[in-house]
Write a protein that holds these residues in place. Structure first.
Motif: not given
Length: 299
Positions: A203-220
């Motif tokens: 459950c990451f509560l930091g910046s949306d930019e980091v959230y989207n970058r890392e979880y997009t990396r995972l999903c891809k």
């Protein structure tokens, strides 16, 4: 004579109680089977590969009860994947996973049930495990002689449990999220795991930019390897922070395929169709292709 009579009455009373319990349990099983098949008819889950047992010390019920509830729903395949033991260097005993001493009984019980219910359901024996590089070799050696069908990854910790932080605790620390994604990718590269359980556990509560970058990396990455993401029924049923709309919006954009995992910690989770329907609706809402069964024979 009085003592003898008392003993006889006590023994008979105990036997009657056990018989009544057995009859009650069987009637409940038969009713649930009839109700699901005759009244509802629709099979919401063909299979479940995320099932725990009492050996993890936070699940309830006997192994047989899980099998019978899966049959009651109409499932054709049931995979047990209790929390896999680690061989800790310092003799630490985990309170949230089975101990190495319990593994023999786990395989013996499930192998017996696999034979007993062969005409009703296909049973697989597996584990849910983190990928912890420094412990992997010992785990492999320990499990080498057991008839293990599969493993799923549930990355509850990035590091050894004794010094690691549970991933379900909210955090704004970017380094924890980056390491979480790195660990999952590294683990999946090993070819050990069938799919990724509760991928959005962290459950990451930091910046949306980091959230989207890392979880997009995972999903891809997961899409590139054709590895499924789990829609976790336990989390959806209990209103936990996962499955998370924010995460699965990313999965929708990437085009990941998903599977429902009951994450069953009590037998009724395998025959309670309300949460199953919610999971299917969740997948439909995000336009995610839902896979109903897996070819474990390839593992």
């Amino acid at each position: 004579e009085f003592i003898l009579l008392y003993l006889i009455i006590t023994i008979l009373s105990s036997a009657v109680k056990q018989l009544l319990f057995f009859i009650s349990h069987k009637l409940e099983f038969l009713y649930q089977t009839w109700y699901n098949h005759s009244l509802k008819g629709a099979l919401l889950m063909f299979a479940n590969y995320h099932t725990h047992t009492f050996r993890c010390h936070h699940a309830l019920g006997e192994d047989r009860e899980y099998v019978e509830h899966a049959i009651a729903h109409g499932m054709k395949e049931l995979g047990f994947s209790d929390h896999c033991p680690w061989i800790f260097d310092n003799g630490y005993v985990s309170a949230i996973r089975m101990t190495p001493d319990e593994v023999e009984g786990y395989f013996r019980s499930l192998t017996d049930l696999k034979k007993e219910y062969a005409s009703d359901i296909k049973i697989y024996i597996g584990f849910e495990s983190e990928y912890i590089p420094e412990l992997i070799e010992k785990q492999d050696r320990f499990l080498a002689d057991y008839p293990l069908d599969y493993m799923i990854m549930g990355q509850h910790f990035n590091d050894v449990e004794t010094c690691g932080v549970y991933m379900g605790v909210p955090t704004a620390d970017e380094s924890i999220l980056v390491k979480y994604v790195d660990r999952i990718i590294e683990g999946m590269e090993s070819g050990r795991y069938l799919y990724l359980a509760h991928p959005d556990l962290l459950c990451f509560l930091g910046s949306d930019e980091v959230y989207n970058r890392e979880y997009t990396r995972l999903c891809k990455y997961m899409k590139s390897k054709a590895i499924l993401l789990e829609i976790n029924l336990l989390g959806l049923r209990d209103g936990r922070h996962y499955p998370c709309d924010k995460f699965f919006s990313i999965a929708q954009k990437v085009g990941n395929k998903v599977i429902i995992g009951c994450d069953a910690h009590f037998p009724q989770a395998l025959s309670d169709e309300g949460p199953m329907e919610k999971c299917r609706n969740f997948a439909e809402h995000y336009g995610l292709e839902l896979i109903d069964r897996l070819d474990i024979s390839r593992q």
